[in-house]
Design a protein around this motif. Structure first.
Motif, PDB file in Angstrom:
ATOM      1  N   TYR A 220      50.708  34.973 -61.490  1.00 21.02           N
ATOM      2  CA  TYR A 220      49.481  35.702 -61.165  1.00 21.02           C
ATOM      3  C   TYR A 220      48.271  35.080 -61.860  1.00 21.02           C
ATOM      4  N   ALA A 221      48.417  34.768 -63.155  1.00 21.31           N
ATOM      5  CA  ALA A 221      47.280  34.226 -63.904  1.00 21.31           C
ATOM      6  C   ALA A 221      46.818  32.893 -63.326  1.00 21.31           C
ATOM      7  N   ILE A 222      47.764  31.984 -63.058  1.00 15.44           N
ATOM      8  CA  ILE A 222      47.395  30.655 -62.564  1.00 15.44           C
ATOM      9  C   ILE A 222      46.789  30.740 -61.166  1.00 15.44           C
ATOM     10  N   THR A 223      47.434  31.472 -60.268  1.00 20.37           N
ATOM     11  CA  THR A 223      46.940  31.529 -58.886  1.00 20.37           C
ATOM     12  C   THR A 223      45.611  32.261 -58.785  1.00 20.37           C
ATOM     13  N   LEU A 224      45.430  33.335 -59.562  1.00 22.09           N
ATOM     14  CA  LEU A 224      44.152  34.045 -59.519  1.00 22.09           C
ATOM     15  C   LEU A 224      43.023  33.192 -60.083  1.00 22.09           C
TER      16      LEU A 224
END
Length: 362
Positions: A217-221
């Motif tokens: 979630y952190a990387i893609t967001l």
């Protein structure tokens, strides 16, 4: 000769009472040791795997420790400063976000947000409160001397406790086994194996799922350009430990932020929603079945109840022990139900007639 059941209940009840009193009185002081034990328990399968591939226990512990130090240094240098910065910025941006919410609702539903209306005052007040109290609380927690001392103590004691417990884990388990009451040792071992299976499936499995999903979630967001994407990913990954809560809270927070940042750019809003949809599909069909298992004996409602009760009674330490205690109580309840269903109290005359018929046939 074994002690009567009433005497056994008295002794075990006294032991449980002493445990909870100590937990209540010394919770903050015991926190580093509970965290160290939890880390050692989580990493014990890795050490066992390294032992199975030719390493001694000491070498396996050294490999795990060095790897953990490298990962921790990378987190401190690359991730944690950005995470703290985004968290503070999110608190400070809360009033503007609240005003944007009010503006949006005023355009779409003007009757709800007349000047001086309760809803309008609530939205403005909520944003102002989060900005004043939230940022102040976070900054105070990060800068106060007491907090820094506590953090330093955690960073020093927890790794030391974890390393020593990981090194001696198998010996400690064997030592405890020698102290079991001989009459009940087989039953206790069976219950311990069931508790370990439940904890291994849930804590180790869900811990890995939280780490994978939080990182995803952190990387893609951040890649789609969402402000505070690292914070949202961290929150969503952490709350994934409680079934369904992580997806609901993280998804609502991410999509809400995307609506105000990308309003009118529907492709980016759809991309943020798609990130959480892909994450949920992967969690439900791949990660949870493979890493957690289909049945770990911890119902989400039972888990939330345990976290709430133990957290209210014993603080953060209570939340740490809530999951293993909930798993243990679940195993004991299933054991007692099985014993009850095998007893004459449950089976009644049917069991007596069956036993009599079996005796006659013999």
């Amino acid at each position: 000769m074994a002690l009567p059941v009433r005497e056994q209940i008295k002794y075990w009840g006294a032991a449980a009472a002493v445990f909870f009193v100590l937990l209540y009185a010394l919770g903050d002081q015991l926190l580093p040791f509970f965290l160290g034990a939890a880390i050692a328990y989580f990493l014990d399968p890795v050490a066992d795997w390294l032992e199975a591939h030719g390493c001694s226990r000491a070498v396996a512990t050294a490999i795990i420790t060095i790897t953990a130090i490298i990962v921790f240094v990378l987190l401190v240098l690359l991730v944690i400063p950005t995470l703290v910065q985004q968290a503070v910025a999110l608190f400070n941006a809360a009033p503007e976000i609240a005003r944007n919410v009010g503006t949006f609702l005023a355009e779409k539903f003007p009757s709800l947000l007349d000047e001086g209306s309760t809803i309008r005052k609530s939205i403005d007040g909520l944003g102002q409160t989060i900005s004043e109290r939230g940022g102040q609380l976070l900054n105070s927690a990060l800068t106060s001397a007491a907090s820094l001392i506590n953090i330093i103590v955690l960073f020093v004691i927890v790794p030391v406790v974890a390393v020593y417990m990981l090194l001696d884990w198998d010996r400690m388990v064997a030592r405890v086994d020698t102290l079991l009451p001989r009459d009940h040792a087989p039953v206790i071992r069976r219950l311990a194996r069931e508790i370990d299976a439940t904890l291994a499936g849930f804590i180790r499995g869900m811990g890995t799922v939280c780490l994978i999903l939080g990182t995803y979630y952190a990387i893609t967001l951040m890649l789609v350009g969402l402000q505070f994407g690292l914070v949202v990913g961290f929150v969503a990954g952490l709350l994934t430990f409680i079934p369904y809560v992580g997806a609901l809270v993280g998804g609502a927070l991410a999509i809400g932020l995307a609506l105000f940042q990308f309003w009118g750019e529907w492709a980016w809003i759809a991309a943020v929603a798609g990130i959480f949809m892909i994450g949920q599909v992967a969690e439900g069909n791949v990660l949870t079945p493979k890493l957690v298992g289909e049945s770990v004996g911890l119902h989400p409602v039972w888990l939330i109840l345990a976290l709430t009760v133990f957290g209210a009674l014993f603080g953060f330490v209570g939340m740490l022990v809530a999951v293993p205690l909930a798993a243990s109580l679940g195993v004991f309840v299933r054991f007692l139900i099985d014993q009850y269903q095998d007893s004459r109290l449950y089976q009644g005359l049917e069991a007596e007639n069956r036993d009599a018929k079996t005796g006659t046939d013999d």
